[in-house]
Scaffold this active site. Structure first.
Site, short mmCIF file in Angstrom:
data_model
loop_
_atom_site.label_atom_id
_atom_site.label_comp_id
_atom_site.label_asym_id
_atom_site.label_seq_id
_atom_site.Cartn_x
_atom_site.Cartn_y
_atom_site.Cartn_z
N ARG A 39 23.49 61.64 72.12
CA ARG A 39 22.36 61.14 71.33
C ARG A 39 22.33 59.61 71.30
NH1 ARG A 39 25.31 63.12 65.76
NH2 ARG A 39 26.69 61.33 65.53
N VAL A 302 20.06 63.40 63.91
CA VAL A 302 18.77 62.96 63.41
C VAL A 302 18.03 62.31 64.58
CG1 VAL A 302 17.56 61.44 61.80
CG2 VAL A 302 19.71 62.51 61.11
N ASP A 433 81.51 40.89 81.50
CA ASP A 433 82.30 42.12 81.32
C ASP A 433 83.48 41.81 80.42
OD1 ASP A 433 83.53 44.61 81.54
OD2 ASP A 433 84.61 44.02 83.36
N ASP A 537 80.48 49.74 78.14
CA ASP A 537 80.86 49.62 79.55
C ASP A 537 80.60 50.90 80.34
OD1 ASP A 537 82.85 51.02 78.26
OD2 ASP A 537 84.47 49.64 78.79
N GLY A 565 91.01 53.31 79.84
CA GLY A 565 90.56 54.46 79.07
C GLY A 565 89.66 55.32 79.95
#
Length: 742
Positions: A39, A302, A433, A537, A565
């Site tokens: 419209r 309308v 690092d 890391d 580790g």
């Protein structure tokens, strides 16, 4: 005299017609296809259609209707086209219901599927497309790909939501442009459109608006709002969803209705358009009982002629429709523009913006400020003469001109081009690092080459460590200039649990003392004036494999670091997994035995308690203390501490006890990998670190014996990266420069 004037008129008309037809070739009329989707766009296109229809000697008009025109819930608005006595050549049902983002995309796709047959049949010389709706994008795309010239109405304007992007996309597809304001014309020129193909005509709807206000309007007001309503004593509300923020726009609509209920004036509420979110807005209306409320009249549509009268004599219009900021200004009716949907639009002084419409009180206050005022009429968007200009522009189109668009790019200062390899080699990152023993800083190129590396012992105290990091990075940055390396940022790899979003080490391993709750990003960024990234890391090792190693191009893989580790990193769907508390991929602390040796984490039976360098060193010391470590061909100097490498050497030389310890360690690691395969099901497992090559065969044996058959084919490899921690730290920076999201 009258006869002579008429004769002269028809001679001029005939001459003009002949010129146009000669220009278009083959002495034929210009075939114009007008496609209307809803419209709103019909209110702009209808005046042009009427104009074309009044000049049949120059034009042939084809009307294509699609989109929400053909949907009952939106008023079946195609009927008003028929009532205007236009022949509809084609009706295309292109709307996929759902009123969400996916439905909008599917509707565009459906239109693209159906339009080629229509355009092949009609064979228009030019298609007129209006505005910024998703349906219009489908029309423009189809026409452009089928080599049909496009005239775009209302290009160059600025507003909010996705409409802006669609409007500008259609501009780039269109060959000719009809704009409404001087600013829009300048925007089109700035977008490199050819100035000769831009017409500043004004908005076609203004041709009807500026001649409408003096008509009988009270009967229209009574028909839509009731017999007891007076001019300037009612509100027109028209609000649409904002597709880029649907949830907020629905909340804003709810607040608007609450404010209108409190304001207690008769209100005509029009249903929203068919954009994503409209269904939820209708639910809000029904939840609040708007359709049955005595103060409200809720309608789907309308007719434009009547709508003009309603807004012209309203006490106020509220919502976020472009009609409020464009057409209503012609009458000086007060407007309350809510939210960001029309942000950037040129407006008259009749518009009050409530951009953060986040409370009912704010909207209610705006209603009190605006209702019943009368502002000067605005002609920003047109003077009522757009259609004659557009028809003249259409007649000037030369169909013999090449169809290919030409863009008018502004002059650009000449620049000396550079070879791409040179650019890639010089763009670099500073990588840091932080290990348990050493502190390393490196300049790493985009290709992953370590241009220069600096190594120092890692100090034991926080103060000394942070000062050394700053000193080494400053020196490396200065050296990078001499090496013709442009540093883009700093990446830091460190042990412990890290919050990468804030650049903070939350708490560290026992190997790095005084390293808890440490903000690494701020001091480095303040000193070097560079962006800084920080991560664990293990995660950095995974990032290194993703960018430079064997994980490149893989969607899912896991990296396990076997060093002092045991750590790791997980890449899932190409992205690094951090976890809810940044504790993901603590693979060294997977428990593989309920009664295993004590681990540094406080638990026991972890992989790290068996297979880490610290664990092997512990077992090597036990053997050495019992004189069971050394075999023929081995010696340990008195000033040298016994470590994991001595145990490995002993095993290679035939020490059965050392071999048994390594087998147990490798088995523990293998069981951990089996758990990873069963949990994550990656396509690859990469073993990294100094111990990886000593464990690889044992790990593969454990997988064959313990893993489910469905994961036994997953490859386990040893990383071929020399410095994964440094490369991973660098990749955080380098991925950012190539616009990866991290």
């Amino acid at each position: 005299i009258v006869y002579l004037c008429m004769e002269l008129y028809f001679k001029n008309l005939s001459k003009q017609k002949k010129q146009v037809m000669e220009k278009n070739g083959n002495n034929r009329k210009l075939r114009v296809c007008v496609a209307t989707c809803n419209r709103a766009d019909y209110s702009k296109l209808a005046p042009i259609m009427f104009g074309i229809k009044t000049e049949p000697e120059f034009f042939e008009l084809d009307v294509v209707v699609l989109g929400s025109h053909l949907i009952d819930d939106y008023g079946n608005t195609y009927r008003m086209i028929e009532q205007d006595d236009f022949d509809i050549n084609t009706r295309l049902h292109t709307i996929v219901r759902g009123e969400d983002e996916a439905a909008m995309v599917e509707s565009v796709g459906l239109a693209l599927v159906k339009l080629p047959d229509v355009l092949n049949r009609l064979k228009p010389d030019i298609m007129i497309v209006h505005g910024d709706r998703f349906d219009a994008l489908a029309l423009a795309t189809s026409a452009a790909l089928m080599n049909i010239r496009i005239l775009h109405i209302e290009g160059g304007e600025v507003s909010g939501t996705i409409d802006d992007s669609i409007r500008h996309a259609i501009t780039k597809l269109a060959h000719y442009h009809v704009c409404c304001t001087r600013s829009a014309e300048q925007h089109l020129i700035s977008m490199c459109e050819d100035h000769d193909r831009i017409l500043l005509a004004g908005c076609p709807s203004y041709d009807k608006l500026l001649s409408a206000k003096n008509k009988d309007y009270m009967s229209i007001i009574r028909m839509w709002l009731g017999d007891d309503v007076k001019s300037k004593d009612y509100i027109v509300a028209l609000q649409h969803p904002v597709t880029t923020d649907i949830k907020h726009s629905i909340k804003m609509f709810e607040l608007t209705l609450d404010a209108l209920i409190s304001f207690n004036k008769r209100t005509l509420v029009l249903f929203p358009n068919i954009d994503a979110g409209s269904k939820e807005m209708v639910r809000v209306m029904r939840k609040k009982g708007i359709e049955h409320h005595p103060n409200f009249r809720a309608v789907k549509h309308v007719p434009f002629d009547q709508f003009i009268q309603l807004v012209a004599h309203a006490g106020c219009m509220i919502g976020n429709s472009s009609c409020g900021v464009r057409e209503v200004g012609a009458f000086g009716t007060p407007v309350i523009n809510l939210g960001t949907r029309q942000i950037g639009r040129e407006t008259g002084e009749n518009v009050l913006h409530v951009r953060d419409a986040d409370t009912q009180d704010k909207i209610l206050q705006a209603l009190h400020l605006q209702f019943g005022k009368q502002y000067p009429c605005s002609k920003i968007y047109g003077d009522g003469n757009a259609v004659p200009r557009i028809l003249k522009f259409l007649k000037s189109i030369d169909l013999q001109e090449p169809l290919q668009k030409k863009f008018c790019f502004p002059p650009v200062k000449e620049n000396i081009s550079q070879d791409i390899d040179h650019i890639l080699e010089t763009l670099s990152a500073l990588a840091v690092d932080l290990g348990g023993t050493n502190l390393r800083v490196a300049i790493v190129s985009m290709k992953g080459e370590i241009v220069k590396k600096y190594t120092q012992f890692n100090p034991k105290t926080y103060e000394e460590r942070i000062n050394l990091i700053l000193q080494m990075c400053v020196e490396a940055a200065a050296e990078a200039v001499k090496l013709n390396c442009r540093i883009l940022g700093v990446g830091i790899s460190t042990g412990g649990r890290v919050n990468p979003r804030e650049g903070i080490v939350l708490h560290s391993t026992k190997l790095i003392q005084e390293w808890n709750s440490v903000d690494l990003r701020t001091p480095l960024s303040d000193t070097l004036h560079l962006p800084v990234w920080v991560d664990n890391d293990g995660n950095c090792a995974a990032l290194a494999e993703r960018k430079f190693g064997q994980g490149k191009g893989l969607e899912n893989f896991v990296t396990l670091i076997t060093g002092t580790g045991i750590g790791g990193g997980i890449i899932h769907q190409h992205e690094l997994i951090h976890g809810s508390s940044f504790c993901a991929a603590e693979l060294g602390h997977l428990v593989v035995s309920l009664d295993g040796p004590d681990c540094s984490c406080g638990s026991h039976g972890c992989i790290e308690a068996y297979a880490s360098g610290m664990a092997l060193q512990r077992e090597a010391k036990k053997l050495h203390d019992e004189d069971l470590l050394l075999v023929e061909g081995m010696s340990v100097p008195k000033d040298e501490a016994v470590g994991a490498l001595h145990l490995i050497q002993a095993a290679k030389l035939g020490n059965a006890k050392a071999q048994s310890i390594l087998r147990t360690a490798g088995t523990a690691l293998g069981l951990g990998v089996v758990n990873i395969l069963h949990t994550m099901n990656p396509s690859l497992v990469i073993l990294s670190g100094v111990l990886a090559s000593h464990y690889i065969h044992i790990v593969k044996d454990v997988i064959r014996q313990q893993a489910l058959s469905s994961v036994q084919d997953v490859d386990v490899v040893v990383s071929d990266l020399v410095d994964p921690a440094l490369l991973g730290a660098a990749s955080m920076v380098l991925d950012y420069t190539t616009r990866r999201i991290y």
